[in-house]
Scaffold this motif. Structure first.
Motif, short mmCIF file in Angstrom:
data_model
loop_
_atom_site.label_atom_id
_atom_site.label_comp_id
_atom_site.label_asym_id
_atom_site.label_seq_id
_atom_site.Cartn_x
_atom_site.Cartn_y
_atom_site.Cartn_z
N ALA A 1 0.85 -1.19 0.00
CA ALA A 1 0.00 0.00 0.00
C ALA A 1 0.88 1.23 0.00
CB ALA A 1 -0.92 0.01 1.22
N GLY A 2 0.43 2.25 -0.72
CA GLY A 2 1.14 3.52 -0.77
C GLY A 2 0.31 4.64 -0.18
N ILE A 3 0.95 5.50 0.58
CA ILE A 3 0.35 6.73 1.10
C ILE A 3 1.22 7.86 0.56
CG2 ILE A 3 -0.28 8.07 3.14
CD1 ILE A 3 -0.37 5.41 4.70
N TYR A 4 0.66 8.75 -0.27
CA TYR A 4 1.49 9.61 -1.10
C TYR A 4 1.71 11.00 -0.52
CZ TYR A 4 0.75 5.63 -4.03
OH TYR A 4 0.71 4.34 -4.50
N GLY A 5 1.84 11.06 0.78
CA GLY A 5 2.15 12.30 1.46
C GLY A 5 2.64 12.02 2.87
N PRO A 6 2.99 13.06 3.62
CA PRO A 6 3.61 12.89 4.95
C PRO A 6 2.56 12.64 6.04
CG PRO A 6 3.47 15.21 4.43
CD PRO A 6 2.94 14.48 3.22
N LEU A 7 1.74 11.65 5.83
CA LEU A 7 0.63 11.40 6.74
C LEU A 7 1.10 11.05 8.14
CD1 LEU A 7 -2.72 9.83 6.12
CD2 LEU A 7 -1.27 8.61 7.73
N PHE A 8 2.13 10.22 8.24
CA PHE A 8 2.57 9.79 9.57
C PHE A 8 3.29 10.91 10.32
CE2 PHE A 8 2.39 5.50 7.48
CZ PHE A 8 1.25 5.09 8.17
#
Length: 655
Positions: A525-532
């Motif tokens: 899975a990819g999350i494409y921003g600085p979510l964490f």
């Protein structure tokens, strides 16, 4: 206490006292007695005691012949503490300030670390000066020979270190690397090489005094405060015996949670130290913490298999504070009731978050200042824990060795990473693992993600035109720079919306926030921003739910399914034929502001429902106390329900 290789192998609950003797002291040790110490310590029955011998000002609280004694010594309190602990049969450990030694520098200016502007630092010593070999080590040897102590807990170490610009250090760097000029700030060319060199000098300093301690007395331990923890994710090279650190005096649980998990994965025994007192923020106006607050902090440490230490200060005239010891006796009883379910347990692999040495040292402040470099790691950890997923933190070397045992691995905005780690993670997915990558980490996994990532960013804003993602029939705002991504063969889990409305008419952007894709036997899975990174300082519930939905979409069969309030931190431990599910309640009675840091009481939290794939157990109880748990077993899964948790309760599953 049964002794192992050394005393700390079997330690579970300890006391720490330091007072940082000063030049202005006048009554040190005046009223301390063996009988008084024994009377107070018998209330608690600690496995070990740590006391002061030399603090940051550099003055000893005992009559030294090697260093500089405080002029305020009335009675040799160290002799009395040693006699008292020997009569009780417990180890005595020295609180000793290492790199930070103001008095030594005043008497020996050549020991001082030199700042980039050429000025000597008034408190911090140079690791290549004669301080370690000709001052610190002889003083430690004096203490061992005179008082027969059992170990040193060395304070003021990595967090007090910085690059030194003295002639010794600069000449040694040039000789080793050939690099000139010497970098003066982090933006200068070759800063990485200069910082690496400086860190190597610190590690040699610790290794030198550790080896000297071991030579002088077998079984006498060496520990450097915060070494090889979140702020120093290096491979372990110095000859230290265990890991330890004293987490923040205020908002303590926030620092205890990540530190307990990184220390548990380092392969050495460890403990974490809570300050028994706190303040409204600055280091002043000290007030003693409540018993429930200290039990919360103890629960975080015990639930990860560590030993728990509490730091208090004696009166400067010698005796410890009796009513403090009464409260700490209550905390000790709380801990002892949970010892059998905590000590010598091992983690049950579920989720793991990578704490990359390469990323950390590229973004922290020299040499070991966390700054914001570990924030994505902390955010990922909290996002998983708040979804009631047991989560470990591992450094790159250890992750490569162990990742195949974990159903889920998260790489939270880590860049750069070691090529060997990248190759291992790609193989992990192909062979059946589940991997989440976010932010800058995604580019290295572009092919596996099935997307094309543009170098162009779109910034999320907290205003009427904010980028958002769906949160049920609502939305939650995205923070930071988000990549424009073209989906080629992945499935979008969370689209990016261009409004805050959240309804069916909300316009989608041309690129997603999150995708998922099957790769070989696994899933990525990819999350494409600085979510964490943003979650670390916001803990927005909508973001937590989005992470939970992403993990659900990945369909990871080996993950335990536990539903509980976000305030309950769960860890899964195992020992012999038993599993222990620890639930620590991190809520407070009325914590609504940084101006209100005091935990007076902990309201119960619940309910909890669990489903875990495992063989049918023989019994399921709630510990301590052995209360029966409502449970059933079907289709190879244990199902259980707990109505609520007080502060720290444990589901014990025995086979």
């Amino acid at each position: 206490m049964k002794m192992g290789k050394h005393w700390h192998d079997n330690a579970f609950f300890g006391l720490h006292f330091d007072l940082h003797a000063r030049e202005t002291d006048t009554v040190l040790g005046r009223d301390v007695t063996e009988e008084g110490l024994i009377q107070e310590f018998e209330k608690i029955k600690p496995d070990f005691v740590q006391c002061d011998c030399k603090g940051h000002p550099g003055y000893t609280s005992y009559p030294t012949k090697v260093g500089i004694a405080s002029p305020g010594i009335v009675k040799d309190s160290l002799r009395i503490w040693r006699n008292a602990t020997q009569k009780m049969g417990i180890p005595l450990i020295m609180h000793y300030s290492g790199v930070w030694d103001t008095a030594a520098i005043q008497e020996h200016p050549e020991y001082a670390r030199i700042e980039p502007d050429g000025k000597p630092h008034p408190d911090s010593t140079c690791p290549l000066s004669a301080y370690t070999e000709q001052y610190l080590i002889p003083q430690m040897e004096e203490i061992i020979d005179t008082y027969d102590v059992d170990g040193f807990w060395v304070d003021g170490e990595n967090w007090a270190s910085a690059p030194c610009y003295c002639d010794r250090c600069t000449a040694a760097f040039i000789e080793k690397t050939g690099i000139t000029p010497i970098p003066r700030k982090e933006e200068d060319p070759h800063w990485k090489e200069w910082a690496d060199f400086s860190r190597e000098n610190f590690v040699r300093h610790v290794d030198a005094f550790s080896r000297a301690i071991h030579r002088r007395k077998a079984g006498c331990t060496s520990c450097s405060n915060w070494m090889y923890t979140l702020r120093q994710p290096d491979d372990i090279k110095a000859e230290v015996d265990y890991l330890s650190g004293d987490f923040s005096w205020v908002w303590s649980i926030d620092s205890a949670i990540p530190e307990a998990r990184i220390m548990d994965g380092r392969g050495l025994k460890w403990d974490l130290m809570a300050w028994a007192f706190t303040s409204h923020g600055p280091m002043s106006d000290w007030i003693f913490k409540s018993v429930p607050a200290l039990c919360q902090e103890a629960g975080i440490v015990m639930s990860c298999g560590g030993a728990f230490t509490i730091y208090d200060t004696p009166n400067r005239w010698g005796p410890v504070v009796s009513w403090h010891m009464d409260d700490l006796a209550d905390v000790a009883r709380f801990c002892r009731a949970r010892q059998a379910f905590s000590q010598n347990t091992a983690t049950v692999p579920q989720a793991v978050v990578l704490h990359s040495q390469n990323h950390y040292y590229a973004h922290n402040r020299s040499l070991y200042d966390l700054s914001t470099a570990a924030r994505p790691v902390e955010g990922a950890l909290y996002a998983l824990l708040e979804n009631t997923i047991h989560t470990d933190l591992l450094t790159e070397t250890t992750l490569r060795q162990r990742v195949d045992s974990y159903p889920l691995c998260v790489v939270p905005e880590q860049d750069p990473m070691d090529p060997e780690t990248l190759a291992k993670l790609k193989a992990y997915v192909r062979n059946g693992g589940a991997l989440i990558v976010s932010g800058v980490s995604c580019k290295a996994f572009e092919e596996e993600l099935g997307v094309s990532i543009s170098p162009e960013f779109v910034q999320g804003y907290c205003n009427a035109s904010a980028l958002t993602i769906p949160d049920g029939d609502r939305t939650v705002t995205l923070i930071g720079d988000w990549n424009k991504v073209t989906v080629q063969s992945a499935s979008t889990v969370k689209p990016i919306l261009l409004s805050r409305d959240g309804g069916p008419q909300s316009k989608r952007s041309e690129f997603p926030a999150m995708t998922v894709r099957t790769v070989g036997k696994g899933v990525i899975a990819g999350i494409y921003g600085p979510l964490f990174d943003s979650f670390a300082y916001s803990h927005y519930p909508g973001i937590r739910r989005a992470v939970g939905e992403l993990i659900e979409a990945m369909n990871i069969p080996r993950l335990a399914r536990i539903t509980a309030p976000a305030s309950l931190v769960m860890t899964m431990r195992q020992k012999e034929d038993a599993h222990f599910l620890h639930f620590v309640n991190t809520s407070g009675d009325h914590l609504t502001s940084p101006k209100n840091p005091i935990v007076e009481s902990v309201p119960p939290a619940g309910p909890i429902h669990g489903e875990i794939s495992m063989p049918r157990p023989a019994s399921v109880t709630l510990e301590p106390g052995g209360a029966p748990v409502h449970w059933s077993y079907r289709d190879g899964r244990l199902l259980f329900d707990i109505p609520q948790v007080a502060i720290h309760d444990i589901v014990a599953i025995r086979h």
